[in-house]
Motif scaffolding. Structure first.
Motif, PDB file in Angstrom:
ATOM      1  N   SER A   4       0.830  -1.202   0.000  1.00 32.60           N
ATOM      2  CA  SER A   4       0.000   0.000   0.000  1.00 32.60           C
ATOM      3  C   SER A   4       0.866   1.254   0.000  1.00 32.60           C
ATOM      4  CB  SER A   4      -0.927  -0.011   1.224  1.00 32.60           C
ATOM      5  OG  SER A   4      -1.754   1.119   1.229  1.00 32.60           O
ATOM      6  N   GLU A   5       1.937   1.221   0.792  1.00 34.85           N
ATOM      7  CA  GLU A   5       2.854   2.361   0.841  1.00 34.85           C
ATOM      8  C   GLU A   5       3.585   2.541  -0.485  1.00 34.85           C
ATOM      9  OE1 GLU A   5       5.458   1.819   4.170  1.00 34.85           O
ATOM     10  OE2 GLU A   5       3.825   1.753   5.625  1.00 34.85           O
ATOM     11  N   ILE A   6       4.011   1.431  -1.088  1.00 32.78           N
ATOM     12  CA  ILE A   6       4.727   1.496  -2.369  1.00 32.78           C
ATOM     13  C   ILE A   6       3.831   2.061  -3.466  1.00 32.78           C
ATOM     14  CG2 ILE A   6       5.749   0.091  -4.220  1.00 32.78           C
ATOM     15  CD1 ILE A   6       6.749  -1.817  -2.044  1.00 32.78           C
ATOM     16  N   SER A   7       2.560   1.690  -3.449  1.00 35.72           N
ATOM     17  CA  SER A   7       1.639   2.140  -4.499  1.00 35.72           C
ATOM     18  C   SER A   7       1.451   3.655  -4.500  1.00 35.72           C
ATOM     19  CB  SER A   7       0.283   1.447  -4.353  1.00 35.72           C
ATOM     20  OG  SER A   7      -0.415   1.917  -3.215  1.00 35.72           O
ATOM     21  N   GLN A   8       1.802   4.288  -3.384  1.00 44.51           N
ATOM     22  CA  GLN A   8       1.670   5.751  -3.294  1.00 44.51           C
ATOM     23  C   GLN A   8       2.929   6.474  -3.766  1.00 44.51           C
ATOM     24  OE1 GLN A   8      -1.413   6.832  -2.412  1.00 44.51           O
ATOM     25  NE2 GLN A   8      -1.854   4.641  -2.276  1.00 44.51           N
ATOM     26  N   ILE A   9       3.991   5.727  -4.070  1.00 42.84           N
ATOM     27  CA  ILE A   9       5.246   6.340  -4.538  1.00 42.84           C
ATOM     28  C   ILE A   9       5.268   6.311  -6.060  1.00 42.84           C
ATOM     29  CG2 ILE A   9       7.778   6.232  -4.471  1.00 42.84           C
ATOM     30  CD1 ILE A   9       7.517   4.659  -1.834  1.00 42.84           C
ATOM     31  N   SER A  10       5.323   7.465  -6.684  1.00 45.02           N
ATOM     32  CA  SER A  10       5.279   7.540  -8.147  1.00 45.02           C
ATOM     33  C   SER A  10       6.656   7.414  -8.793  1.00 45.02           C
ATOM     34  CB  SER A  10       4.624   8.858  -8.594  1.00 45.02           C
ATOM     35  OG  SER A  10       5.316   9.970  -8.043  1.00 45.02           O
TER      36      SER A  10
END
Length: 361
Positions: free
Chosen positions: A239-245
């Motif tokens: 979930s945290e990774i998905s927020q990093i573009s």
């Protein structure tokens, strides 16, 4: 291709679904039945070969392969008898091709467990029992119906298959691995849940994302006995990774946790693997595209995934292996080196083939 995410309520299904889809499409909440109707989204299949092909053919657009992920509401004990979301859950799950069974493998007093305890092996048994009971009901009804009309050898064989499946499920044995291919084809007509391939996805905390923990070891042992696959994923990390573009930031974040790639990439690839799927490519100036077929498909079938007319009027397929296409810098270079092949109707398409179909309708 459609894969369903299942599990008990509140084990991280929607969190994982949101990360897979790289958005907050599904309601993720700390209480049972946060998902009522199934959430569905197309997920891109990660394939580094597309980047390499694109560097050579310079297409105006690149289209990766994709498959559908469905987040299905949490199941509870007694669902086969209508408890919780009961029959609604079971009808949704019958429509998918494979299952990602999310299992909670972490302790956290702030996150409620529907059974008020942490025992992932028992969680698996609860769901498998409900799925088996639901399938058993369908099989027994059809067995009684088929037994009354068995006149031909084919009809008698169907009775034997149904009886065999009922016996296996009644004795808590897996259908997959214990029945023949032609028997599977017949049983598939009933959309049985227990015949679908399953991957157990252990939702772990950050500290267990690389090597797992005592919970996941038990799941490994269970899966090995039941011809199933296991993956370690931390829904929180994903979930945290998905927020990093930024891709470099993603890589640094993963490395700081001792991870080589995201768990989601492994989940998606595993979905392809258990369904026996491969990709072939069409490459040109306008478009580079990955197409999905079942491993072992013939060239006309592959052509039909692009358009039905191409399968009907199939003549031949100009084919270059992925490795040759890369080594000789595209179609022209491959043709010059004698690596462009003309394949006919009996050609079995290989993973990574770059193809151009000739047809006449």
């Amino acid at each position: 291709m459609k894969c369903g995410i299942i599990g008990l309520p509140n084990v991280g299904k929607s969190t994982l679904f949101n990360a897979l889809c790289e958005n907050e499409q599904a309601l993720s909440a700390n209480y049972p039945f946060a998902t009522i109707d199934p959430n569905s989204s197309l997920v891109r299949v990660p394939d580094d070969r597309l980047k390499n092909l694109s560097a050579i053919c310079n297409p105006q657009k690149t289209i990766p392969a994709a498959f559908e992920i469905v987040d299905i509401a949490g199941l509870v004990k007694g669902a086969s008898k209508g408890e919780g979301l009961g029959n609604a859950f079971l009808s949704h799950i019958r429509s998918v091709n494979a299952l990602f069974h999310i299992v909670r493998c972490f302790e956290d007093s702030d996150i409620q467990h529907v059974e008020n305890r942490i025992d992932p092996l028992e969680d698996i048994k609860i769901i498998n029992a409900e799925l088996a009971l639901s399938d058993l009901d369908i099989l027994e009804k059809n067995f009684q119906k088929q037994r009354k009309i068995q006149k031909t050898d084919d009809e008698k064989k169907k009775v034997i298959i149904l009886e065999k499946a009922i016996d296996l499920i009644s004795n808590e044995k897996q259908l997959l691995g214990n029945i023949e291919k032609d028997e599977i084809e017949y049983l598939n007509t009933f959309q049985l849940i227990s015949i679908k391939p399953v991957v157990y996805v252990c939702n772990v905390d950050e500290d267990s994302a690389v090597d797992g923990n005592e919970f996941t070891k038990k799941i490994d042992e269970y899966a090995e006995k039941n011809n199933s696959e296991v993956l370690l994923v931390s829904a929180k990390i994903e979930s945290e990774i998905s927020q990093i573009s930024d891709e470099n930031e993603k890589k640094e974040f993963l490395e700081s946790l001792g991870l080589v790639e995201t768990g989601l990439k492994r989940v998606i690839r595993k979905g392809y693997e258990i369904l026996n799927y491969i990709n072939f490519f069409t490459a040109g100036e306008k478009e580079l595209r990955a197409w999905t077929i079942v491993k072992g498909s013939l060239a006309p079938t592959a052509a039909g995934t692009i358009h039905s007319d191409m399968e009907k009027g199939f003549i031949r397929a100009e084919t270059i292996s992925y490795d040759d296409y890369i080594e000789f810098k595209g179609e022209a270079g491959s043709k010059e080196k004698g690596k462009l092949r003309l394949e006919g109707k009996e050609y079995v398409v290989q993973d990574g083939d770059v193809m151009h179909f000739l047809f006449n309708v």
